[in-house]
Enzyme design. Structure first.
Site, PDB file in Angstrom:
ATOM      1  N   LYS A  14       0.886  -0.916   0.100  1.00 32.84           N
ATOM      2  CA  LYS A  14      -0.393  -0.366   0.227  1.00 32.84           C
ATOM      3  C   LYS A  14       0.344   0.839  -0.052  1.00 32.84           C
ATOM      4  CE  LYS A  14      -2.222  -1.034   3.993  1.00 32.84           C
ATOM      5  NZ  LYS A  14      -1.475  -2.532   4.355  1.00 32.84           N
ATOM      6  N   ARG A  91      -9.476   0.741   9.035  1.00 30.99           N
ATOM      7  CA  ARG A  91      -8.751  -0.492   9.412  1.00 30.99           C
ATOM      8  C   ARG A  91      -9.826  -0.840  10.088  1.00 30.99           C
ATOM      9  NH1 ARG A  91      -2.980   0.312   9.080  1.00 30.99           N
ATOM     10  NH2 ARG A  91      -1.987  -1.404   9.260  1.00 30.99           N
ATOM     11  N   ARG A 130      12.084  -6.641   4.737  1.00 25.73           N
ATOM     12  CA  ARG A 130      12.045  -5.342   6.031  1.00 25.73           C
ATOM     13  C   ARG A 130      13.106  -5.181   7.200  1.00 25.73           C
ATOM     14  NH1 ARG A 130       7.308  -1.320   4.945  1.00 25.73           N
ATOM     15  NH2 ARG A 130       6.465  -2.330   6.509  1.00 25.73           N
ATOM     16  N   ARG A 136      11.461  -0.176  12.186  1.00 24.02           N
ATOM     17  CA  ARG A 136      10.347  -0.512  12.144  1.00 24.02           C
ATOM     18  C   ARG A 136       9.748  -1.457  13.541  1.00 24.02           C
ATOM     19  NH1 ARG A 136       5.570   0.840   7.594  1.00 24.02           N
ATOM     20  NH2 ARG A 136       4.514  -0.923   9.420  1.00 24.02           N
ATOM     21  N   ARG A 148       0.470  -9.031  13.428  1.00 24.07           N
ATOM     22  CA  ARG A 148      -0.487  -7.851  12.508  1.00 24.07           C
ATOM     23  C   ARG A 148      -1.265  -8.175  11.535  1.00 24.07           C
ATOM     24  NH1 ARG A 148       4.844  -4.936  10.945  1.00 24.07           N
ATOM     25  NH2 ARG A 148       3.411  -3.829   8.955  1.00 24.07           N
TER      26      ARG A 148
HETATM   27  P1  AP5 Z   1       5.068  -1.540   2.038  1.00 30.33           P
HETATM   28  O1  AP5 Z   1       4.321  -0.754   0.944  1.00 30.33           O
HETATM   29  O2  AP5 Z   1       5.674  -0.947   3.367  1.00 30.33           O
HETATM   30  O3  AP5 Z   1       3.477  -2.088   2.069  1.00 30.33           O
HETATM   31  P2  AP5 Z   1       2.365  -1.682   3.335  1.00 30.33           P
HETATM   32  O4  AP5 Z   1       0.898  -2.374   2.397  1.00 30.33           O
HETATM   33  O5  AP5 Z   1       2.462   0.020   3.426  1.00 30.33           O
HETATM   34  O6  AP5 Z   1       2.564  -2.501   4.554  1.00 30.33           O
HETATM   35  P3  AP5 Z   1       3.339  -1.644   5.906  1.00 30.33           P
HETATM   36  O7  AP5 Z   1       4.050  -2.760   6.429  1.00 30.33           O
HETATM   37  O8  AP5 Z   1       3.127  -0.068   6.157  1.00 30.33           O
HETATM   38  O9  AP5 Z   1       1.433  -2.196   7.121  1.00 30.33           O
HETATM   39  P4  AP5 Z   1       0.657  -2.285   7.428  1.00 30.33           P
HETATM   40  O10 AP5 Z   1      -0.477  -1.325   6.936  1.00 30.33           O
HETATM   41  O11 AP5 Z   1       0.796  -2.461   9.109  1.00 30.33           O
HETATM   42  O12 AP5 Z   1       1.656  -0.458   8.394  1.00 30.33           O
HETATM   43  P5  AP5 Z   1       1.432   0.972   8.425  1.00 30.33           P
HETATM   44  O13 AP5 Z   1       2.366   2.049   8.501  1.00 30.33           O
HETATM   45  O14 AP5 Z   1       0.157   1.174   8.384  1.00 30.33           O
HETATM   46  O15 AP5 Z   1       5.426  -2.448   1.240  1.00 30.33           O
HETATM   47  C1  AP5 Z   1       6.203  -3.802   2.384  1.00 30.33           C
HETATM   48  C2  AP5 Z   1       7.952  -3.909   1.985  1.00 30.33           C
HETATM   49  O16 AP5 Z   1       7.020  -4.758   0.459  1.00 30.33           O
HETATM   50  C3  AP5 Z   1       8.122  -2.536   1.984  1.00 30.33           C
HETATM   51  O17 AP5 Z   1       9.864  -3.308   1.895  1.00 30.33           O
HETATM   52  C4  AP5 Z   1       8.866  -2.750   0.348  1.00 30.33           C
HETATM   53  O18 AP5 Z   1       9.490  -2.697  -0.714  1.00 30.33           O
HETATM   54  C5  AP5 Z   1       8.650  -4.784  -0.677  1.00 30.33           C
HETATM   55  N1  AP5 Z   1       7.215  -4.262  -1.602  1.00 30.33           N
HETATM   56  C6  AP5 Z   1       6.187  -4.002  -1.310  1.00 30.33           C
HETATM   57  N2  AP5 Z   1       5.338  -4.047  -3.217  1.00 30.33           N
HETATM   58  C7  AP5 Z   1       6.475  -4.963  -3.596  1.00 30.33           C
HETATM   59  C8  AP5 Z   1       6.680  -5.615  -5.065  1.00 30.33           C
HETATM   60  N3  AP5 Z   1       5.346  -5.870  -5.612  1.00 30.33           N
HETATM   61  N4  AP5 Z   1       7.018  -6.622  -4.994  1.00 30.33           N
HETATM   62  C9  AP5 Z   1       7.808  -7.648  -4.131  1.00 30.33           C
HETATM   63  N5  AP5 Z   1       8.142  -6.825  -2.297  1.00 30.33           N
HETATM   64  C10 AP5 Z   1       7.216  -5.491  -2.272  1.00 30.33           C
HETATM   65  O19 AP5 Z   1       0.729   0.403  10.096  1.00 30.33           O
HETATM   66  C11 AP5 Z   1       1.999  -0.024  10.976  1.00 30.33           C
HETATM   67  C12 AP5 Z   1       1.049   0.542  12.624  1.00 30.33           C
HETATM   68  O20 AP5 Z   1       0.320   1.872  12.686  1.00 30.33           O
HETATM   69  C13 AP5 Z   1      -0.427  -0.667  12.753  1.00 30.33           C
HETATM   70  O21 AP5 Z   1      -0.128  -1.590  13.035  1.00 30.33           O
HETATM   71  C14 AP5 Z   1      -0.848  -0.004  13.732  1.00 30.33           C
HETATM   72  O22 AP5 Z   1      -0.844  -0.218  15.220  1.00 30.33           O
HETATM   73  C15 AP5 Z   1      -1.233   1.702  13.593  1.00 30.33           C
HETATM   74  N6  AP5 Z   1      -2.433   2.027  12.832  1.00 30.33           N
HETATM   75  C16 AP5 Z   1      -2.110   2.527  11.008  1.00 30.33           C
HETATM   76  N7  AP5 Z   1      -2.994   3.314  10.861  1.00 30.33           N
HETATM   77  C17 AP5 Z   1      -3.336   2.733  11.805  1.00 30.33           C
HETATM   78  C18 AP5 Z   1      -4.966   2.413  11.514  1.00 30.33           C
HETATM   79  N8  AP5 Z   1      -6.010   2.850  10.685  1.00 30.33           N
HETATM   80  N9  AP5 Z   1      -6.199   2.193  12.230  1.00 30.33           N
HETATM   81  C19 AP5 Z   1      -5.551   1.870  14.093  1.00 30.33           C
HETATM   82  N10 AP5 Z   1      -4.151   0.998  13.822  1.00 30.33           N
HETATM   83  C20 AP5 Z   1      -3.432   1.987  12.851  1.00 30.33           C
HETATM   84 MG    MG Z   2       2.445   0.928   4.994  1.00 33.52          MG
END
Ligand code: AP5
Ligand code: MG
Length: 194
Positions: A14, A91, A130, A136, A148
């Protein structure tokens, strides 16, 4: 306004895709995860509170998360912005309802929810890999990564149904290269303006 939600499990790409789409379509990128990490880096009370949940791979409470949205969008929109791309938000069902209300007030509804389908083993592999170089904490060990995912399947995945009922959900293959996934997303977004 081109308002888009990128949906999918942690590690589905994402954040990677939202960065590229925001430049391509002139969108405001709203990543609640990035906003929380920024608050943590600045040592704010909100950041400190969010950190206790994030480090364990739990969701930050809805009330705190929803409160962020308004301020962030107001502070970061410019007259040139052609829409918003939401990444990692909403979420939970209460967040989705709050977002609908927020967008209704702005007279600018969510147009489409693009769901990146990637299987569990692939996302675990991406996040652990990663975790070797990022600072992280939630990527640092497999147990937290799996937690997660569990949180995603129980609390977030049901939102697919919420948006399917609104006829906004489009599922795409999130495997393949970053460029391939980007192309597929662009095709769907171009259809919106046809
Ligand atoms: P990336 O692009 O970072 O993927 P992502 O879907 O954004 O995954 P996140 O790690 O950000 O996950 P998340 O949704 O848990 O984190 P968030 O920050 O929202 O890609 C991941 C990896 O894969 C990278 O290394 C990338 O290079 C690689 N990659 C990408 N595309 C690829 C491909 N096609 N092929 C190969 N490799 C690829 O949330 C973190 C925390 O914050 C949550 O756990 C929660 O505690 C809190 N939080 C955030 N939002 C909320 C909310 N709305 N409500 C409550 N808590 C929240
Ligand atoms: Mg993300």
């Amino acid at each position: 306004m081109m308002n888009i939600i990128l949906f999918g499990p942690p590690g589905s790409g994402k954040g990677t895709q939202a960065q590229m789409l925001k430049d391509r379509f002139n969108l405001l990128h709203v990543s609640t995860g990035d906003i929380f990490r920024n608050e943590i880096a600045n040592g704010t009370p909100l950041g400190m509170e969010a950190k206790t949940f994030m480090d364990r791979g739990h969701l930050v409470p809805d009330e705190l998360t929803i409160r962020l949205l308004d301020g962030f969008v107001e502070a970061n929109s410019t007259p040139a912005t052609e829409g918003i791309i939401f990444d990692g938000f909403p979420r939970t069902v209460p967040q989705a309802i709050a977002l609908d209300e927020f967008m209704e007030k702005r007279n600018s509804p969510v147009m489409v929810v693009l769901s990146l389908m990637v299987d569990e083993e692939e996302v675990v592999k991406r996040l652990i890999s990663r975790g070797l170089t990022s600072n992280r904490i939630d990527d640092a060990n497999e147990e937290i990564v799996r937690n997660r995912l569990k949180v995603y399947y129980t609390q977030t995945a049901p939102l697919a149904e919420f948006y399917r009922n609104q006829k906004k959900l489009i599922s795409l293959n999130g495997k393949g290269t970053i460029e391939e996934v980007f192309e597929h997303l662009c095709v769907e977004i171009f259809k919106l303006s046809e």
